[in-house]
Design an enzyme around this catalytic site. Structure first.
Site, PDB file in Angstrom:
ATOM      1  N   ASP A 118       0.875  -1.179   0.000  1.00  0.00           N
ATOM      2  CA  ASP A 118       0.000   0.000   0.000  1.00  0.00           C
ATOM      3  C   ASP A 118       0.911   1.228   0.000  1.00  0.00           C
ATOM      4  OD1 ASP A 118      -1.910   1.906   0.432  1.00  0.00           O
ATOM      5  OD2 ASP A 118      -2.625   1.095   2.335  1.00  0.00           O
ATOM      6  N   PRO A 137       9.973   8.329  -1.312  1.00  0.00           N
ATOM      7  CA  PRO A 137      10.273   7.140  -0.497  1.00  0.00           C
ATOM      8  C   PRO A 137       9.707   5.835  -1.062  1.00  0.00           C
ATOM      9  CG  PRO A 137       8.674   8.552   0.625  1.00  0.00           C
ATOM     10  CD  PRO A 137       9.192   9.322  -0.558  1.00  0.00           C
TER      11      PRO A 137
HETATM   12  N1  AAT Z   1      -3.957   3.673   2.027  1.00  0.00           N
HETATM   13  C1  AAT Z   1      -3.735   4.519   0.914  1.00  0.00           C
HETATM   14  C2  AAT Z   1      -2.621   5.437   1.208  1.00  0.00           C
HETATM   15  C3  AAT Z   1      -1.418   5.410   0.606  1.00  0.00           C
HETATM   16  S1  AAT Z   1      -0.155   6.172   1.438  1.00  0.00           S
HETATM   17  C4  AAT Z   1       1.234   5.169   1.186  1.00  0.00           C
HETATM   18  C5  AAT Z   1       2.166   5.109   2.398  1.00  0.00           C
HETATM   19  O1  AAT Z   1       3.359   4.441   1.976  1.00  0.00           O
HETATM   20  C6  AAT Z   1       2.604   6.451   2.978  1.00  0.00           C
HETATM   21  O2  AAT Z   1       2.171   6.546   4.315  1.00  0.00           O
HETATM   22  C7  AAT Z   1       4.136   6.426   2.879  1.00  0.00           C
HETATM   23  O3  AAT Z   1       4.789   7.037   3.980  1.00  0.00           O
HETATM   24  C8  AAT Z   1       4.411   4.934   2.811  1.00  0.00           C
HETATM   25  N2  AAT Z   1       5.703   4.575   2.193  1.00  0.00           N
HETATM   26  C9  AAT Z   1       6.292   5.150   1.118  1.00  0.00           C
HETATM   27  N3  AAT Z   1       7.469   4.564   0.867  1.00  0.00           N
HETATM   28  C10 AAT Z   1       7.634   3.576   1.791  1.00  0.00           C
HETATM   29  C11 AAT Z   1       8.659   2.629   2.038  1.00  0.00           C
HETATM   30  N4  AAT Z   1       9.763   2.581   1.276  1.00  0.00           N
HETATM   31  N5  AAT Z   1       8.501   1.760   3.062  1.00  0.00           N
HETATM   32  C12 AAT Z   1       7.379   1.797   3.851  1.00  0.00           C
HETATM   33  N6  AAT Z   1       6.383   2.694   3.663  1.00  0.00           N
HETATM   34  C13 AAT Z   1       6.494   3.568   2.641  1.00  0.00           C
HETATM   35  C14 AAT Z   1      -1.220   4.897  -0.788  1.00  0.00           C
HETATM   36  C15 AAT Z   1      -1.672   5.925  -1.755  1.00  0.00           C
HETATM   37  C16 AAT Z   1      -1.553   5.509  -3.192  1.00  0.00           C
HETATM   38  C17 AAT Z   1      -1.519   6.734  -4.052  1.00  0.00           C
HETATM   39  C18 AAT Z   1      -1.662   6.422  -5.482  1.00  0.00           C
HETATM   40  N7  AAT Z   1      -1.617   7.621  -6.269  1.00  0.00           N
END
Ligand code: AAT
Length: 284
Positions: free
Chosen positions: A157, A164
């Site tokens: 997700d 990141p």
């Molecule tokens: N539930 C739908 C929300 C998201 S947010 C995606 C999350 O991934 C964010 O909180 C971000 O901090 C986290 N994230 C990003 N990179 C990493 C990583 N390398 N390791 C762990 N967590 C991470 C998804 C939205 C989708 C948008 C599409 N346009």
């Protein structure tokens, strides 16, 4: 009164705007820029680096679709890993299954979790379920260090592959996901959108990497009004189960879970892709 609009570039030539009633918070973390807003139309929402992540009005679509398709395909799933998903919506849907024993969530940015708990309690409210363990680290490093054959299901997700989230679209990452999954394992990944070329490019890249690793790979679609073009995809990759041939949809219906988007007709229908999408995936 002054009208305050949140505006996001969906392409260099297309903008998407939501009228807001309040800019609740803006914060720069070591990983990204976080903004929370309030609006009439979409309720409370937050953006990361200027892109919509979650809002109260359409989050049910995304969180139903990332969770229930895999859960209906293999009802014997016990151990799940969620990567990203700091808002807690994916975990909330998972906690509805009494059969699940362990839900590990690995989110790189603790602030996304803490702010979601404060401003989006309906989404984040199940992060306190006793089966849930939160770790704040990079999902790429987490899967690299995890033992073989541990999880029955991994849900990626993640943000888009800029910032990141970039590593979560890499070959190395998908390869480690394959390794830490059991022989029955399923991987669901945030698969971008087929519509605007910059997103379609990422969709094809992700698909070609996953296709080279897993024996069964499918893509399914859903409608997210606030994501660019509204046409969004998840990838379904697995070592054993086919989401259409192997899902016991009657068994899922007997669980009696009440959902707002997912149902067993959608389960089957979501895998029916438009011709232009099929052609892009075939060619990936
Ligand atoms: N539930 C739908 C929300 C998201 S947010 C995606 C999350 O991934 C964010 O909180 C971000 O901090 C986290 N994230 C990003 N990179 C990493 C990583 N390398 N390791 C762990 N967590 C991470 C998804 C939205 C989708 C948008 C599409 N346009």
């Amino acid at each position: 009164m002054l009208d305050l609009w949140y505006t996001e570039n969906h392409t260099d030539n297309v903008k998407f705007s939501i009228k807001t009633t309040e800019h609740l918070l803006t914060e720069k973390t070591p990983f990204q820029q976080i903004d929370f807003f309030k609006s009439e139309e979409f309720g409370t929402f937050f953006t990361l680096d200027g892109l919509m992540m979650v809002n109260e009005k359409d989050e049910f679509v995304y969180h139903d679709m990332i969770t229930h398709v895999a859960m209906a395909t293999n009802p014997n799933i016990k151990k799940v890993l969620v990567i990203g998903g700091g808002d807690g919506g994916t975990v909330r849907e998972l906690t509805r299954y009494a059969s699940l024993e362990q839900i590990d969530m690995v989110e790189i940015d603790e602030r996304v979790v803490r702010l979601s708990q404060e401003y989006l309690p309906i989404t984040a409210g199940k992060l306190s379920d006793p089966r849930v363990t939160l770790s704040f680290e990079d999902g790429l490093a987490y899967v690299k260090n995890k033992e073989d054959g541990y999880y029955d299901l991994i849900l990626v997700d993640s943000t888009d592959p800029i910032g990141p989230g970039e590593g979560l679209f890499s070959h190395d990452f998908y390869n480690n996901c394959f390794r830490v999954l059991t022989d029955d394992g399923i991987l669901i990944n945030q698969h971008e959108s087929p519509y605007y070329p910059s997103y379609a490019h990422e969709m094809k890249r992700a698909h070609s990497k996953i296709k080279g690793l897993f024996p069964i790979t499918r893509v399914y679609q859903f409608h997210m009004p606030t994501y660019p073009s509204g046409h969004w995809l998840f990838g379904f990759a697995s070592k054993k189960f086919d989401p259409l041939k192997d899902a016991d949809l009657d068994a899922w219906n007997k669980l009696g879970l009440k959902t707002k988007y997912y149902n067993t007709d959608i389960h089957t229908g979501a895998f029916a892709l438009p011709t232009f999408v099929k052609e892009m995936l075939d060619d990936a």
